[in-house]
Structures are given as structure tokens and as C-alpha cells.
Motif scaffolding. Structure first.
Motif, PDB file in Angstrom:
ATOM      1  N   PRO A 132       5.086   4.592   6.652  1.00 11.93           N
ATOM      2  CA  PRO A 132       5.554   3.970   5.777  1.00 11.93           C
ATOM      3  C   PRO A 132       4.978   3.322   4.738  1.00 11.93           C
ATOM      4  CG  PRO A 132       5.929   3.241   7.959  1.00 11.93           C
ATOM      5  CD  PRO A 132       5.114   4.467   8.232  1.00 11.93           C
ATOM      6  N   MET A 133       5.180   2.964   3.886  1.00 15.91           N
ATOM      7  CA  MET A 133       4.181   2.122   3.039  1.00 15.91           C
ATOM      8  C   MET A 133       4.274   0.719   3.639  1.00 15.91           C
ATOM      9  SD  MET A 133       5.588   0.606  -0.895  1.00 15.91           S
ATOM     10  CE  MET A 133       7.136   0.779  -0.915  1.00 15.91           C
ATOM     11  N   ARG A 134       2.892   0.171   3.601  1.00 13.08           N
ATOM     12  CA  ARG A 134       2.572  -0.997   4.419  1.00 13.08           C
ATOM     13  C   ARG A 134       2.505  -1.865   3.662  1.00 13.08           C
ATOM     14  NH1 ARG A 134      -2.740   0.832   7.966  1.00 13.08           N
ATOM     15  NH2 ARG A 134      -1.364   2.421   9.221  1.00 13.08           N
ATOM     16  N   MET A 135       2.976  -3.379   3.829  1.00  8.65           N
ATOM     17  CA  MET A 135       3.583  -4.425   3.205  1.00  8.65           C
ATOM     18  C   MET A 135       2.798  -5.511   3.783  1.00  8.65           C
ATOM     19  SD  MET A 135       5.758  -7.705   2.953  1.00  8.65           S
ATOM     20  CE  MET A 135       6.577  -6.774   4.036  1.00  8.65           C
ATOM     21  N   THR A 136       2.060  -6.025   3.581  1.00  9.53           N
ATOM     22  CA  THR A 136       1.903  -8.028   3.954  1.00  9.53           C
ATOM     23  C   THR A 136       2.191  -9.105   2.712  1.00  9.53           C
ATOM     24  OG1 THR A 136      -1.003  -7.720   3.359  1.00  9.53           O
ATOM     25  CG2 THR A 136       0.286  -7.550   5.365  1.00  9.53           C
ATOM     26  N   ALA A 137       2.421 -10.104   3.321  1.00  6.17           N
ATOM     27  CA  ALA A 137       2.455 -11.621   2.559  1.00  6.17           C
ATOM     28  C   ALA A 137       2.219 -12.408   3.068  1.00  6.17           C
ATOM     29  CB  ALA A 137       4.049 -11.461   2.642  1.00  6.17           C
ATOM     30  N   ALA A 138       2.283 -12.923   2.377  1.00  2.91           N
ATOM     31  CA  ALA A 138       1.470 -14.791   3.245  1.00  2.91           C
ATOM     32  C   ALA A 138       2.241 -15.913   2.170  1.00  2.91           C
ATOM     33  CB  ALA A 138      -0.157 -15.289   2.966  1.00  2.91           C
ATOM     34  N   ASN A 156       4.198  -5.223   7.962  1.00  5.65           N
ATOM     35  CA  ASN A 156       5.396  -4.474   9.246  1.00  5.65           C
ATOM     36  C   ASN A 156       4.150  -3.652   9.550  1.00  5.65           C
ATOM     37  OD1 ASN A 156       4.124  -2.856   6.445  1.00  5.65           O
ATOM     38  ND2 ASN A 156       6.142  -1.620   6.240  1.00  5.65           N
ATOM     39  N   ASP A 157       3.172  -3.550  10.001  1.00  6.37           N
ATOM     40  CA  ASP A 157       2.180  -2.680  10.489  1.00  6.37           C
ATOM     41  C   ASP A 157       1.157  -3.195  11.517  1.00  6.37           C
ATOM     42  OD1 ASP A 157       0.747  -0.347  10.950  1.00  6.37           O
ATOM     43  OD2 ASP A 157      -0.688  -1.052  10.015  1.00  6.37           O
ATOM     44  N   PRO A 158       1.456  -2.986  12.774  1.00  4.91           N
ATOM     45  CA  PRO A 158       2.028  -1.738  13.406  1.00  4.91           C
ATOM     46  C   PRO A 158       3.417  -1.656  13.012  1.00  4.91           C
ATOM     47  CG  PRO A 158       0.719  -2.987  15.269  1.00  4.91           C
ATOM     48  CD  PRO A 158       1.158  -3.328  13.969  1.00  4.91           C
ATOM     49  N   HIS A 159       3.778  -3.424  13.473  1.00  6.20           N
ATOM     50  CA  HIS A 159       6.043  -3.377  13.727  1.00  6.20           C
ATOM     51  C   HIS A 159       6.104  -4.530  12.513  1.00  6.20           C
ATOM     52  CE1 HIS A 159       5.611  -0.892  16.695  1.00  6.20           C
ATOM     53  NE2 HIS A 159       4.355  -1.725  17.329  1.00  6.20           N
ATOM     54  N   PHE A 160       6.875  -4.737  12.137  1.00  5.17           N
ATOM     55  CA  PHE A 160       7.465  -5.547  11.409  1.00  5.17           C
ATOM     56  C   PHE A 160       7.514  -7.200  12.028  1.00  5.17           C
ATOM     57  CE2 PHE A 160      10.665  -9.006   9.654  1.00  5.17           C
ATOM     58  CZ  PHE A 160       9.924  -8.800   7.896  1.00  5.17           C
ATOM     59  N   THR A 161       6.779  -7.882  11.666  1.00  2.00           N
ATOM     60  CA  THR A 161       6.298  -9.311  11.866  1.00  2.00           C
ATOM     61  C   THR A 161       6.591 -10.096  11.549  1.00  2.00           C
ATOM     62  OG1 THR A 161       5.324  -8.251  14.161  1.00  2.00           O
ATOM     63  CG2 THR A 161       4.621 -10.339  13.766  1.00  2.00           C
ATOM     64  N   ILE A 162       6.998 -11.582  11.900  1.00  2.36           N
ATOM     65  CA  ILE A 162       6.535 -12.798  10.405  1.00  2.36           C
ATOM     66  C   ILE A 162       6.202 -13.933  11.980  1.00  2.36           C
ATOM     67  CG2 ILE A 162       8.152 -14.714   9.148  1.00  2.36           C
ATOM     68  CD1 ILE A 162      10.240 -13.220   8.875  1.00  2.36           C
ATOM     69  N   ARG A 163       4.718 -14.019  10.983  1.00  2.65           N
ATOM     70  CA  ARG A 163       4.683 -15.360  12.168  1.00  2.65           C
ATOM     71  C   ARG A 163       4.174 -16.750  11.632  1.00  2.65           C
ATOM     72  NH1 ARG A 163       1.029 -11.892  15.007  1.00  2.65           N
ATOM     73  NH2 ARG A 163       2.155 -11.928  16.900  1.00  2.65           N
ATOM     74  N   ASP A 180       0.932  -1.259   0.401  1.00  2.00           N
ATOM     75  CA  ASP A 180       0.365   0.173   0.029  1.00  2.00           C
ATOM     76  C   ASP A 180       1.040   1.264  -0.345  1.00  2.00           C
ATOM     77  OD1 ASP A 180      -2.193   1.913   0.571  1.00  2.00           O
ATOM     78  OD2 ASP A 180      -3.122   1.252   2.350  1.00  2.00           O
ATOM     79  N   PRO A 181       1.578   1.473  -1.581  1.00  5.76           N
ATOM     80  CA  PRO A 181       2.166   3.107  -0.811  1.00  5.76           C
ATOM     81  C   PRO A 181       1.266   4.044  -1.217  1.00  5.76           C
ATOM     82  CG  PRO A 181       2.030   1.970  -3.460  1.00  5.76           C
ATOM     83  CD  PRO A 181       0.387   1.280  -2.480  1.00  5.76           C
TER      84      PRO A 181
END
Length: 189
Positions: free
Chosen positions: A15-21, A54-61, A10-11
Motif C-alpha cells: 500500500p501507498m506509504r505516507m508520512t506527515a509532520a 502508515n509504515d509498518p503500521h499506522f501510528t500517530i506519535r 510514496d505511490p
């Protein structure tokens, strides 16, 4: 193996928001050693799913599991092999090794750790915080066949009847990551 994923950016926000699966299926874990050094000591077929944002914090789960593999000179088992004279722990074949995990700027959390092997089982959790302090609580089960290798454990085996296939030992790891303290906890055996 298969690696599949979707990334959304989401530019319009700063900062730009990013989600990935991301999903991986039947990947050769050993070939991932360039990505993560720990894979150099693991062989098996890796599968799992994880999400990155990366929203609200960078997390990998996510969660992952390995099947039909082995751990080769893994530091914890290497230490046990030397300390208790259990040479079979230098290479631990397993049916399944799995965990759920969370990685962020504050900590690395491994929950629901499960190692299912012919002679060793492990269950529990292992955490490392941003200051490299470890906390954990784990149950380690050894087969009587494995324990018979050790002159330190052989006298203990005489206490248990033949119908007890595994002896369970609870323990915790704590302290600084590169100087971990090992402590046995009260357990059934």
C-alpha cells in the motif's frame, strides 16, 4: 492559532506509504471539539507536534500542551468532586497541561502526563489497549486549600504541618474503559 504540516506520499509502493509532520501553535482547544469530543470540556491554548505514518503500521506519535485554560466537568474530576465533596474540581483552572502520546491500532498511550494548576497537580501515564482495557499509574497532589472544602479530607489535614502545601496521593485506574476501577496506592500521604 497556527497549523502547519508536511505530508509525503510514496505511490510507488503498495500500500501507498505516507508520512506527515504536523505542528500547531496557540490553537483555541475548545474550537477543536468537532474533531475530538474531549476538546468540548477543555479550554486553553493548544500547541504541539506530531508525526503520522502508515509504515509498518499506522501510528500517530507526538506531544502536546495546553496553557492558560481549564477542564470543565471532566469525567475524572467530576467523579472526584462528587465522591469526596470537592466542588472546585468541577472546573479546574490550569497553567499547563501536557502529555506525550502514541496512537496505533493496538493502543493509545499517554505518557508524561502533567497537570499544573493552582490547587491540583497530576503526573503519570494512562494507556488503553485495543480491547478497551485501561492501565495507569498517576500521582495526584491536592492543595490544602482544596482539601479543606471536603468534610472527608478535613480530619486528615490536621495530621500535616503548615509547611506542606500539597498532599500527594498515588493511584491507578484499570479495567474496561467504560467501567474503570479506581485504586489508591501506597503514597507519602
Amino acid at each position: 492559532g497556527l497549523l502547519d504540516g508536511r505530508v509525503r506520499l510514496d505511490p510507488t509502493r503498495l500500500p501507498m506509504r505516507m508520512t506527515a509532520a504536523i505542528t500547531q501553535e496557540d490553537v483555541n482547544a475548545y474550537k477543536l471539539d468537532a474533531l475530538l469530543v474531549h476538546f468540548a470540556k477543555v479550554s486553553g491554548r493548544l500547541s504541539g507536534k506530531f508525526n503520522v505514518n502508515n509504515d509498518p503500521h499506522f501510528t500517530i506519535r507526538g506531544g502536546l500542551y495546553l496553557t492558560k485554560g481549564y477542564l470543565n466537568d471532566y469525567e475524572f474530576f467530576k467523579w472526584l468532586a462528587e465522591r469526596f465533596r470537592l466542588p472546585s474540581l468541577r472546573k479546574v483552572d490550569f497553567h499547563r497541561l501536557s502529555t506525550n502520546f502514541t496512537v496505533n491500532m493496538q493502543e493509545v498511550v499517554l505518557e508524561n502526563i502533567l497537570l499544573d494548576s493552582p490547587h491540583v497537580h497530576i503526573k503519570g501515564f494512562f494507556n488503553v489497549n485495543k480491547d478497551s482495557f485501561v492501565s495507569s499509574n498517576l500521582a495526584l497532589a491536592f492543595s490544602k486549600t482544596l482539601l479543606h472544602e471536603s468534610p472527608k479530607f478535613r480530619p486528615i489535614l490536621k495530621i500535616f504541618d503548615q509547611d506542606t502545601p500539597f498532599l500527594i496521593f498515588d493511584f491507578q485506574l484499570s479495567g474496561k474503559l467504560h467501567a474503570i476501577n479506581f485504586q489508591w496506592l501506597p503514597s507519602p500521604h
